[in-house]
Design an enzyme around this catalytic site. Sequence first.
Site, PDB file in Angstrom:
ATOM      1  N   CYS A 189       0.827  -1.215   0.000  1.00  0.00           N
ATOM      2  CA  CYS A 189       0.000   0.000   0.000  1.00  0.00           C
ATOM      3  C   CYS A 189       0.859   1.262   0.000  1.00  0.00           C
ATOM      4  CB  CYS A 189      -0.943   0.008   1.203  1.00  0.00           C
ATOM      5  SG  CYS A 189      -0.087   0.042   2.778  1.00  0.00           S
TER       6      CYS A 189
ATOM      7  N   ASP B 281       2.248   2.681   2.556  1.00  0.00           N
ATOM      8  CA  ASP B 281       2.139   3.479   3.773  1.00  0.00           C
ATOM      9  C   ASP B 281       3.412   3.373   4.619  1.00  0.00           C
ATOM     10  OD1 ASP B 281      -0.325   4.003   2.850  1.00  0.00           O
ATOM     11  OD2 ASP B 281      -1.433   3.052   4.475  1.00  0.00           O
TER      12      ASP B 281
ATOM     13  N   CYS C 114      -3.061   5.457   5.331  1.00  0.00           N
ATOM     14  CA  CYS C 114      -4.525   5.457   5.296  1.00  0.00           C
ATOM     15  C   CYS C 114      -5.094   5.859   6.662  1.00  0.00           C
ATOM     16  CB  CYS C 114      -5.011   4.057   4.932  1.00  0.00           C
ATOM     17  SG  CYS C 114      -4.727   2.873   6.238  1.00  0.00           S
TER      18      CYS C 114
ATOM     19  N   CYS D 294      -2.683  -2.803   8.734  1.00  0.00           N
ATOM     20  CA  CYS D 294      -2.370  -1.480   9.291  1.00  0.00           C
ATOM     21  C   CYS D 294      -2.024  -1.611  10.782  1.00  0.00           C
ATOM     22  CB  CYS D 294      -3.536  -0.526   9.110  1.00  0.00           C
ATOM     23  SG  CYS D 294      -4.293  -0.563   7.480  1.00  0.00           S
TER      24      CYS D 294
END
Length: 138
Positions: A35, A37, A60, A104
């Site tokens: 992603c 991140d 995110c 996450c």
Amino acid sequence: MPVYSEKVMEHFMNPRNVGEIEDADGIGEVGNPVCGDMMTFYIKVDDNHLSDVKFKTFGCGAAIAVSSIVSEMAMGNTLEEARKITPALVAEQLEGLPKNKYHCSNLGAQALNKAIDDYLKKQGKKVKSKRRGKNEKE
Ligand code: FES
């Protein structure tokens, strides 16, 4: 768009402990190549306790909420207690995360652990962190 719990939304809208500690005792940076991140945790250690915890996250909404709650959960903990903050515990504290956002919560636990590893290394102590995930960027 994933459905987030109220707690996730609250931490996303008002994240706690955002920022950088200039003279941090330990820094842990992790990223997820899928992603893209990135998350960095900064810690101050006083008498084996986390006297300050801050983070900078480029990611995110879930990653920001995770960083915020991990910083709250870890603040004041001993290093040993902070090591016990698992992704599952983080997700539980956030009243759940959508399945595709579970990674996450991994980032949060990994970044904190890496900051503790960094602190221990700087102290010349042995590092025995078990949480080395494939999401971790060396
Ligand atoms: Fe990757 Fe949230 S989507 S950390």
